[in-house]
Design a protein around this motif. Structure first.
Motif, PDB file in Angstrom:
ATOM      1  N   ILE A 110       1.222  -1.051  32.987  1.00 18.13           N
ATOM      2  CA  ILE A 110      -0.340  -1.546  32.517  1.00 18.13           C
ATOM      3  C   ILE A 110      -1.102  -0.256  32.203  1.00 18.13           C
ATOM      4  O   ILE A 110      -1.718  -0.090  31.253  1.00 18.13           O
ATOM      5  CB  ILE A 110      -0.913  -2.451  33.208  1.00 18.13           C
ATOM      6  CG1 ILE A 110      -0.059  -3.936  33.047  1.00 18.13           C
ATOM      7  CG2 ILE A 110      -2.397  -2.770  32.629  1.00 18.13           C
ATOM      8  CD1 ILE A 110      -0.793  -4.980  34.052  1.00 18.13           C
ATOM      9  N   GLY A 129       4.208  -9.236  32.445  1.00 19.73           N
ATOM     10  CA  GLY A 129       5.581  -9.366  33.382  1.00 19.73           C
ATOM     11  C   GLY A 129       6.828  -9.391  32.702  1.00 19.73           C
ATOM     12  O   GLY A 129       7.843  -8.661  32.853  1.00 19.73           O
ATOM     13  N   SER A 182      -0.808 -11.774  31.940  1.00 21.35           N
ATOM     14  CA  SER A 182      -0.078 -11.570  32.868  1.00 21.35           C
ATOM     15  C   SER A 182       1.438 -11.892  32.799  1.00 21.35           C
ATOM     16  O   SER A 182       2.192 -11.001  33.157  1.00 21.35           O
ATOM     17  CB  SER A 182      -0.336 -12.168  34.251  1.00 21.35           C
ATOM     18  OG  SER A 182      -1.787 -12.547  34.238  1.00 21.35           O
ATOM     19  N   ARG A 183       1.685 -12.995  32.208  1.00 19.56           N
ATOM     20  CA  ARG A 183       3.132 -13.248  31.935  1.00 19.56           C
ATOM     21  C   ARG A 183       3.719 -12.387  30.749  1.00 19.56           C
ATOM     22  O   ARG A 183       4.814 -12.050  31.058  1.00 19.56           O
ATOM     23  CB  ARG A 183       3.004 -14.923  31.214  1.00 19.56           C
ATOM     24  CG  ARG A 183       3.678 -15.781  32.169  1.00 19.56           C
ATOM     25  CD  ARG A 183       4.051 -16.843  31.537  1.00 19.56           C
ATOM     26  NE  ARG A 183       3.614 -17.331  30.269  1.00 19.56           N
ATOM     27  CZ  ARG A 183       2.928 -18.395  30.216  1.00 19.56           C
ATOM     28  NH1 ARG A 183       2.406 -19.206  31.081  1.00 19.56           N
ATOM     29  NH2 ARG A 183       2.271 -18.725  29.115  1.00 19.56           N
ATOM     30  N   MET A 207      -2.738 -17.631  31.891  1.00 21.29           N
ATOM     31  CA  MET A 207      -1.971 -16.428  32.278  1.00 21.29           C
ATOM     32  C   MET A 207      -1.232 -15.601  31.238  1.00 21.29           C
ATOM     33  O   MET A 207      -0.357 -15.012  31.423  1.00 21.29           O
ATOM     34  CB  MET A 207      -0.833 -17.187  33.275  1.00 21.29           C
ATOM     35  CG  MET A 207      -1.597 -17.885  34.481  1.00 21.29           C
ATOM     36  SD  MET A 207      -2.323 -16.646  35.640  1.00 21.29           S
ATOM     37  CE  MET A 207      -0.985 -15.683  36.260  1.00 21.29           C
TER      38      MET A 207
END
Lengths: 518, 769
Positions: free
Chosen positions: B732, B716, B712-713, B709
């Motif tokens: 993104i 975020g 994505s982390r 992840m």
């Protein structure tokens, strides 16, 4: 400065294309822009290669997002070499197009789309990100589709449909492969992938994904059994488009295979490289047989494009430093020769009155002896006659193959070489020696002076490069050797992209972990 | 200096066309000066080389591959170099006279001088790769020369034939030389010989031997690769005289001689060489007796000579190698003279057919004299060099007791006696024919070569001590050991060899006078065996061509559907085989429970939509069915917590369905395609289900892997802090991976351009595209 230079292979043609679109109503301005842009690209390619050779691998993080989070552009010896050679081809073909392209195609935006194609090609060479590579493949696909259909003849549309249908399958496979790989590794950065892929617990599934990449790139590279789009399309568009397709398009596929199967998928090379080897062998034979079955110059050359893709992939499949050097050397040689052959065939078609059917050719020895000399260079190099560039490529491959005891592949390579010699002898007899069936449609001298220059100059330039590589191969051999070395030992590449500590966990993330998401 | 000589000849070749335009009547004399001076320089090297000091030269070429332009001049190389430059100079002069007024005379000089340079490089090269380079160059220049009369279809065929046969040999040579280099670890011939590496015991020795013999036998036209040589006689006479008797065809012989010290002396070597050489010698002799065209006769006697030379290397005893050197020189001299003189006969009388020639002596005395001398040397009569060579051969073969070889040589030499008589007696002393009526003597350019070569045949015969040193050095180089002293004489005393010579002469005369029955029986033999290599060659080529055509039309038949079938079959095969052979399938821990009810409904909808698209009878039906599938996918995203993706998908689906429907309303209805056969349908469904299944299996295995992840982390965490955007997907697209978006925008722009251009092309034509 170096960062800009690394991105320049993408930015220059993209800017040129944009400016060409701005000057939509003024084809003359577009011509100038196209030429200027092509020259600038050659200059940038040369500068980039020399910097890479002198200062090591160049990396730029787009948007300044550290790898592996943003998109990374990387210029290593292979990338820089490919960019330079593509730029030179772009320049030669742009020059030829100025003398050859018809007004309908020019008004249809030939120059702009051509530059977009170059953007895609160069983008694929310098990107260090797998999804970004997919994007550049899409750019290439759409621009080549438009270039194919410019002019709007019925046979062109037929070819373009086949082209796009088969390439859509390739695109879908590529997207699927990228997605699956992301699914198991969580990253798209190629250097990062080279670290994470070996860490995936389920290695067999990596093999399956790797094979999916072979399929996707193999279709782009026109490997057996995925090459059908190539002989179906390469004879329909304008000469300039044929030449750049033949020179560059398939080689981007080969480049991508070389990149991915040296950097990322090396764990199961017995299986993946074995598949590549078998495909390469069949491709060589089928390609050369196809070229012998053709009774038309353009079709024969199209099949030859297929045949020699097999030779390069053979080098990749053997995967020793020498074999990879051989593949790189062969690729440079082949790009130049195939571009030259198609440009030459275009000129011959003009002289023979619009057809390259063997039956219509002949008599060049009498009517245009100097042109024969020019045409002999790519023909001889194609056949691997020493001391032209093709000979060195073949020698490298033979040595690499024999050293690793791939006797069958070397045998296939040599048989293919012999059959190519047959083809070259036949073409020489039909095109140069035979008395023409009817008097030639026109002589070179009936072309206007400037136009003759524009048509001949690229041939001359490319033939000179082929001859000088042949007579003085050391520089390119040395460079290919560096490529081979850098592809077998990828630590420098990974380090350049990810920083001194090749860790997938940058410290930045740890610092931010504590802050809550708003 | 060797490289300089080669480059000088190349330079001469390059200027030849221009020079010929400027000095049409003189250019050949001027051009001949270049090889002549090279020959002089080589002649000056004789004492040093005979004393055992080879001339060495190296220029760097491709050091990273260990390839250098290195040359080495020992006895063997020097003898060849002298022949190449010496005969070459006279051939250049000769072709000037032969092609006088020909529009492409300059170009001819270009090719023949290029050939000369290549040949010179070949026999002096020490580096394995350089040797190969020059070897191939001789093949290419010979292709150009054989096809010189290029508007004649037969010439073109012969040129391609020679190119293919020698080119095939070239491929074998490349592989063989690379194997040799790898096995020995050295890339020059002298280093391999000096290293003492025993290649004969190497595990790859058989492969090396087969490849290199293939190269040598094709180049030197040994049976069964001999058929191209007589066809190559379609080339102009100077080419035949030079390439196909004195030089190029001897390249294979040279290679064998050169390799003898490193590869020779084994059982397979002995048998391969003596067998091929013996058969070739006999075959050439028999065919020479059968032929009636002067050039064809000479071509076949050349085959005989090549066979004898190969045979002698195969025997390989000290005496045989001395005989090899002697016969090599003797043959080059007399055959060069004969070819050129035959061309002079053709030139003077207008024909080369034996039947049409007769009584030329009074019209062409000089030509006749030179033919007579050269023919005597060929017949092996004293006091000519041919006699000395033949004696040497007989002496050694007899002493070593190779009785079969002796018989072969006896027959072949007897045939040479008969052929020599044929060449001279009937054309010159026979009853005058119509052709003799208008015959005239040739000029100095045509006679210089025959005069000098025939003269040398005589001189060397009488004064054998003159070439003796060089012949000895040649034999030493072929043997590869310490130099041995050599003492040659014209008169050997009453030896068995002399007796054999007498027998040869008697047999030869019997053959000559009983020629017609012999000819008939030879024809009968040929009919009986039905060995027509030329036709076999044609069969081979058309077989290849047929295979190429069949495979190509089967693969590339122009039907998109079939291409796609091949491609999908390929995909299925590769992926399926990988899954079977590599395994890796794991079932992810997915369990169905009550909450998944909606998901199941959507999945069923997707399946239904797909099935509908397959069953659809009209385009509209298909589009709408696919829309069901698409919408279900979009809803699926909405359900599984990715609303932004879901909304995007919904929009795309809606738009594309609307656009498709609009477009389809405009398109003409196509007639319904023919129903596909059941097997085709079955095949397609197997492909579709197979690929779907395989991809599903991979997907399930991927799902079972833990998802990293990090990215994505990171997105975020940083999207608002560093990129100032709350919507992560947006950030993104426009920031983290904005460069992708730039590319995609380019795609859209380009697609727009394409649509615009297509529409305009269509409107411009005012009708159907």
């Amino acid at each position: 400065m170096n960062a800009w230079l690394t991105a320049a292979p993408i930015l220059i043609p993209m800017l040129t294309a944009a400016l060409c679109m701005v000057a939509w109503k003024h084809p003359v301005v577009q011509r100038g822009l196209s030429l200027l842009g092509s020259i600038a690209l050659v200059a940038a390619g040369g500068a980039l290669l020399s910097i890479v050779l002198n200062q090591g691998i160049q990396v730029v993080q787009m948007g300044a997002w550290a790898a592996p989070f943003g998109i990374t552009l990387v210029a290593d010896p292979l990338s820089a070499l490919m960019v330079l050679i593509a730029a030179v081809m772009g320049f030669c073909v742009a020059l030829h197009a100025l003398g050859d392209i018809d007004p309908v195609r020019e008004k249809g935006g030939h120059h702009a789309v051509f530059q977009i194609l170059m953007t895609g090609v160069c983008g694929a060479f310098v990107t260090g990100d797998l999804f970004n590579l997919y994007v550049w493949f899409e750019v290439m696909l759409i621009s080549s589709f438009v270039l194919l259909s410019l002019g709007g003849l019925r046979e062109q549309i037929d070819a373009a449909i086949k082209y796009v249908a088969i390439n859509m399958v390739a695109t879908a496979c590529l997207l699927l492969a990228v997605a699956l790989l992301y699914g198991v590794t969580g990253t798209l950065n190629m250097a990062d992938l080279s670290i994470r892929v070996p860490e995936v617990p389920n290695q067999p599934v990596i093999s399956a994904i790797a094979v999916l990449f072979i399929i996707a790139f193999g279709m782009k590279a026109a490997l057996f059994p995925f090459f059908f789009w190539l002989p179906a399309t390469y004879h329909t568009p304008s000469v300039a488009v044929q030449a750049i397709f033949a020179g560059l398009l398939t080689k981007v596929g080969v480049y991508a295979l070389m990149r991915v199967f040296t950097l990322i998928f090396t764990g199961d090379s017995g299986w993946t490289h074995g598949i590549l080897m078998v495909m390469a062998g069949i491709t060589m034979i089928v390609g050369v047989l196809g070229s012998l079955a053709a009774r038309d110059l353009n079709r024969a050359w199209s099949w030859q494009v297929v045949a020699h893709i097999g030779s390069m992939v053979m080098g990749l499949a053997i995967a020793t430093p020498l074999a990879l050097a051989a593949a790189a050397f062969y690729m440079v040689h082949d790009i130049i020769v195939k571009t030259n052959l198609f440009l030459g065939a275009g000129l011959v078609r003009r002289l023979a009155g619009g057809s390259t059917d063997y039956a219509r050719l002949g008599g060049l020895f009498k009517t245009a002896p100097w042109l024969c000399l020019l045409l002999f260079v790519p023909l001889g190099s194609l056949a691997g006659f020493p001391p032209l560039s093709g000979f060195w490529g073949k020698l490298l491959l033979v040595r690499a193959g024999l050293e690793t005891e791939h006797y069958v592949m070397v045998g296939l390579l040599l048989v293919t070489g012999l059959l190519t010699i047959w083809l070259v002898g036949r073409v020489w007899a039909e095109m140069v020696w035979k008395a023409p069936a009817e008097p030639p449609a026109m002589a070179i001298s009936t072309l206007s002076f400037g136009r003759t220059y524009l048509l001949i100059l690229p041939l001359l330039l490319l033939s000179l490069i082929t001859v000088s590589i042949g007579l003085q191969p050391e520089r390119l051999l040395n460079l290919a050797g560096q490529v081979g070395h850098s592809l077998t030992d990828t630590s420098a590449y990974v380090q350049a992209v990810l920083g001194t500590t090749p860790s997938p966990q940058p410290t930045l993330l740890g610092a931010l972990e504590t802050e809550a998401m708003p | 200096m060797i490289l300089t000589a080669i480059l000088a000849i190349i330079l001469a070749a390059a200027v030849a066309p221009t020079l010929n335009r400027l000095l049409p009547a003189l250019s050949h004399w001027v051009l001949a000066l270049v090889p002549l001076s090279a020959a002089l320089w080589f002649a000056l090297q004789v004492p040093g080389v005979v004393a055992g000091v080879p001339v060495l030269e190296t220029a760097s070429w491709a050091p990273s591959l260990g390839v250098a332009l290195s040359f080495r001049l020992d006895g063997l190389s020097l003898l060849f170099a002298l022949l190449i430059c010496g005969i070459g100079a006279f051939v250049v002069i000769y072709s000037g006279g032969y092609l006088r007024g020909h529009p492409r005379e300059g170009r001819f000089h270009l090719f023949i001088l290029s050939f000369m340079a290549a040949m010179l490089g070949l026999v002096t090269a020490d580096d394995l790769i350089s040797l190969f380079v020059f070897w191939e160059l001789t093949s290419i220049t010979s292709f150009m020369l054989i096809g010189f009369n290029h508007e004649d279809a037969r010439s073109r065929r012969s040129a391609i034939q020679a190119l293919l046969v020698t080119g095939g040999g070239g491929m074998a040579l490349l592989a063989g030389l690379v194997l040799m280099g790898m096995a020995s670890g050295h890339w020059t011939l002298s280093a391999i010989a000096a290293s003492g590496a025993d290649l004969r015991a190497h595990v790859l020795y058989p492969a090396m031997l087969v490849l290199l013999l293939l190269a040598a036998f094709t180049k030197s036209a040994q049976v069964p690769f001999h058929f191209w040589l007589p066809n190559a006689m379609d080339a102009p006479t100077p080419v035949s005289a030079y390439l196909h008797s004195a030089t190029m065809v001897k390249a294979g012989v040279y290679l064998l001689a050169r390799l003898n010290p490193t590869l020779g002396g084994t059982e397979p070597w002995f048998w391969a060489l003596t067998l091929a050489g013996g058969v070739t010698a006999l075959w050439g002799s028999a065919m020479a007796l059968r032929s009636t065209d002067l050039k064809k006769i000479l071509a076949y006697t050349t085959l005989m000579a090549l066979g004898v030379l190969v045979l002698l290397i195969g025997i390989g005893s000290d005496g045989a190698l001395v005989a090899f050197a002697g016969f090599l020189l003797a043959h080059s001299l007399y055959k060069g003279a004969l070819f050129m003189a035959a061309g002079s006969v053709d030139h003077g009388s207008g024909t080369r057919e034996l039947g049409e020639l007769g009584g030329l002596w009074s019209k062409m005395p000089a030509t006749g004299l030179f033919i007579a001398i050269a023919a005597l040397s060929m017949a092996g009569l004293p006091p000519l060099l041919g006699f000395v060579a033949k004696e040497l051969i007989y002496e050694d073969v007899f002493r070593n007791g190779h009785m079969v070889a002796l018989a072969v040589l006896l027959l072949a030499n007897a045939a040479m006696v008969a052929t020599a008589a044929t060449l001279f007696l009937k054309p010159f002393l026979g009853a005058p024919t119509k052709a003799a009526g208008h015959a005239h003597e040739s000029g100095p350019a045509l006679l210089a070569g025959p005069a000098v070569l025939a003269g040398l045949s005589l001189l060397f015969g009488l004064w054998i001590a003159l070439p003796q040193g060089l012949l000895g050095a040649t034999a030493d180089a072929v043997r590869g050991g310490a130099p041995q002293s050599l003492n040659l004489h014209l008169w050997h005393g009453l030896t068995p060899a002399l007796g054999l010579s007498g027998l040869t002469l008697a047999l030869g005369m019997a053959l000559y006078f009983g020629l017609s029955p012999v000819k008939n029986s030879l024809a009968a033999i040929q009919r009986l065996t039905r060995i027509d290599h030329d036709r076999a060659w044609d069969c081979l080529l058309s077989l290849l061509q047929g295979t190429a055509n069949r495979i190509t039309s089967a693969l590339q038949d122009g039907v998109l559907q079939r291409y796609l079938a091949w491609i999908f079959a390929g995909i299925l095969l590769l992926l399926g085989a990988t899954l079977v052979m590599r395994g890796g399938f794991t079932w992810p821990g997915i369990r169905l429970d009550g909450d998944d009810g909606l998901g199941i409904v959507l999945a069923l909808l997707m399946l239904g939509g797909t099935a509908g698209a397959i069953r659809a009878r009209s385009r509209m039906e298909a589009v709408l069915s696919l829309a069901i599938t698409g919408m279900s996918v979009a809803l699926f995203f909405l359900l599984s917590g990715a609303p932004d993706v879901g909304i995007t998908q919904l929009m795309v689906e809606t738009l594309s369905t609307i656009i498709l429907v609009l477009v389809m309303a405009k398109l003409p209805m196509l007639p319904p395609g023919p129903d596909r056969s059941r097997p085709a349908k079955l095949f397609h469904s197997v492909l579709a289900l197979g690929i779907g299944g395989v991809v599903t299996v991979i997907l399930l295995a991927v799902l079972d892997q833990p998802l990293a992840m990090d990215l994505s982390r990171f997105f975020g965490d940083t999207s608002l802090v560093e990129a100032y955007g709350r919507n992560v997907v947006n950030v993104i697209l426009v920031d983290f991976r904005g460069f992708d978006t730039l590319g995609e925008i380019t795609v859209v722009a380009c697609a727009g351009l394409g649509v615009f251009a297509l529409l305009r092309a269509r409107m411009g034509k005012g009708g159907q595209p």
